[in-house]
Enzyme design. Structure first.
Site, PDB file in Angstrom:
ATOM      1  N   HIS A  94       4.627  -4.551  10.619  1.00 46.89           N
ATOM      2  CA  HIS A  94       5.150  -3.913  11.840  1.00 46.89           C
ATOM      3  C   HIS A  94       5.361  -4.925  12.959  1.00 46.89           C
ATOM      4  O   HIS A  94       4.665  -5.944  13.031  1.00 46.89           O
ATOM      5  CB  HIS A  94       4.162  -2.853  12.364  1.00 46.89           C
ATOM      6  N   ASP A 140       5.953   4.768   4.973  1.00 52.03           N
ATOM      7  CA  ASP A 140       6.835   3.830   5.679  1.00 52.03           C
ATOM      8  C   ASP A 140       6.913   2.469   4.984  1.00 52.03           C
ATOM      9  O   ASP A 140       7.613   1.570   5.448  1.00 52.03           O
ATOM     10  CB  ASP A 140       6.419   3.686   7.160  1.00 52.03           C
ATOM     11  N   HIS A 141       6.192   2.337   3.865  1.00 47.49           N
ATOM     12  CA  HIS A 141       6.267   1.106   3.060  1.00 47.49           C
ATOM     13  C   HIS A 141       6.878   1.354   1.680  1.00 47.49           C
ATOM     14  O   HIS A 141       7.275   0.394   1.010  1.00 47.49           O
ATOM     15  CB  HIS A 141       4.869   0.479   2.910  1.00 47.49           C
ATOM     16  N   HIS A 197       0.852  -1.190   0.000  1.00 51.03           N
ATOM     17  CA  HIS A 197       0.000   0.000   0.000  1.00 51.03           C
ATOM     18  C   HIS A 197       0.883   1.233   0.000  1.00 51.03           C
ATOM     19  O   HIS A 197       2.093   1.133   0.164  1.00 51.03           O
ATOM     20  CB  HIS A 197      -0.998  -0.010   1.164  1.00 51.03           C
ATOM     21  N   HIS A 232      -7.403  -0.341   6.039  1.00 56.11           N
ATOM     22  CA  HIS A 232      -6.309   0.533   6.464  1.00 56.11           C
ATOM     23  C   HIS A 232      -6.096   1.598   5.384  1.00 56.11           C
ATOM     24  O   HIS A 232      -6.059   2.800   5.667  1.00 56.11           O
ATOM     25  CB  HIS A 232      -5.072  -0.330   6.674  1.00 56.11           C
ATOM     26  N   HIS A 267       1.463   3.921   1.869  1.00 52.73           N
ATOM     27  CA  HIS A 267       2.017   4.705   2.988  1.00 52.73           C
ATOM     28  C   HIS A 267       3.546   4.785   2.895  1.00 52.73           C
ATOM     29  O   HIS A 267       4.217   3.819   2.544  1.00 52.73           O
ATOM     30  CB  HIS A 267       1.599   4.087   4.336  1.00 52.73           C
ATOM     31  N   ASP A 304      -0.132  -3.810   6.354  1.00 54.16           N
ATOM     32  CA  ASP A 304      -0.780  -3.298   7.562  1.00 54.16           C
ATOM     33  C   ASP A 304      -2.255  -3.720   7.625  1.00 54.16           C
ATOM     34  O   ASP A 304      -3.038  -3.129   8.371  1.00 54.16           O
ATOM     35  CB  ASP A 304      -0.687  -1.764   7.613  1.00 54.16           C
TER      36      ASP A 304
HETATM   37 ZN    ZN Z   1       0.178   1.732   6.506  1.00 52.39          ZN
END
Ligand code: ZN
Length: 258
Positions: free
Chosen positions: A170, A62-63, A58, A115, A60, A132
């Site tokens: 995570h 942090d990915h 996805h 999410h 985001h 996530d």
């Molecule tokens: Zn995420």
């Protein structure tokens, strides 16, 4: 056995994992969710692996923040058909079966909206990469989707074979299981798992992968039809919950405030 996968975690940022997917004798790696380029480059070098493709779950940051650097070598970037994923070369839709460059393993893309709405999970080689959408012991926050959407995809994931290894985005397992134990204080399997995870974390260890069998037995978000879980969700919500999505919505709200 073309399905044999070696999956190596690269801890990045605060508590994210990038996963390097390779084969036991292979020299190629598929890099899943590179949220930071430098630690991934160091891990690839120390393992003597060549990045062959990027896979994103996805959009985001942090990915995906490490994608531009990896993509600058010309390797393909697979991810949801979403313009917010940088350098996307191979858009993937739910239901697609892909064989990422560098691996012989097929992965099915499963829609897991909630999410984020673009979120995909990848299932192949006996492993589920859930980003996530599903965590060990829990699930992601609902930023974009609805409890109905979340419950619908959780119902799909719950049907995968119990031995499926779960690799998520995570290291949240301990906090998730502490919440789970509040929901189900009498679930012995859950309490044992919580103790094991406490010990792993006390030594700084990684709690992944888990298996879908573990998750079905201990993760409240996969247990909406368990009588105890349902009753506890109803007690939290202060009302009868007539639908599975209603139970998921109450659990998610409860966890958000936990
Ligand atoms: Zn995420």
């Amino acid at each position: 056995m073309p399905n044999m996968l070696t999956v190596t975690p690269v801890p990045i940022l605060t508590d994210n994992y990038t996963w390097l997917i390779s084969t036991p004798q292979g020299s190629n790696a598929v890099v899943l969710d590179p949220g930071d380029a430098a630690p991934v480059a160091r891990a690839l070098e120390s393992l003597d692996l060549k990045p062959a493709a990027v896979l994103a779950t996805h959009h985001h940051d942090d990915h995906v923040a490490g994608i531009p650097e990896l993509a600058s070598t010309g390797i393909p970037v697979y991810g949801p058909r979403d313009s917010r994923i940088p350098h996307l070369t191979n858009p993937v839709s739910a239901g697609d079966v892909i064989t990422p460059a560098g691996l012989e393993t097929e992965f099915e893309a499963i829609a897991v909206p909630g999410h984020t709405l673009d979120h995909l999970a990848y299932y192949g080689g006996g492993a589920l990469f859930s980003g996530d959408a599903l965590f060990a012991g829990g699930c992601g926050r609902l930023f974009e989707g609805t409890p109905d959407q979340m419950q619908a995809y959780l119902a799909v994931l719950r049907e995968l074979p119990a031995g499926t290894r779960l690799y998520c985005g995570h290291e949240y397992t301990l906090a998730n299981l502490e919440f789970a134990a509040t929901v189900e204080p009498d679930n012995e399997t859950l309490l044992q798992r919580l103790e094991t995870v406490r010990q792993q974390r006390a030594k700084g260890g990684i709690t992944l992968p888990s298996t879908l069998g573990d998750e079905c037995a201990t993760n409240p978000f996969l247990r909406w039809d368990n009588e105890n879980v349902k009753e506890q969700a109803e007690a939290y919500a202060g009302q009868k919950l007539d639908t599975p999505a209603g139970v998921i919505a109450a659990l998610r709200q409860w966890k958000d405030r936990f």
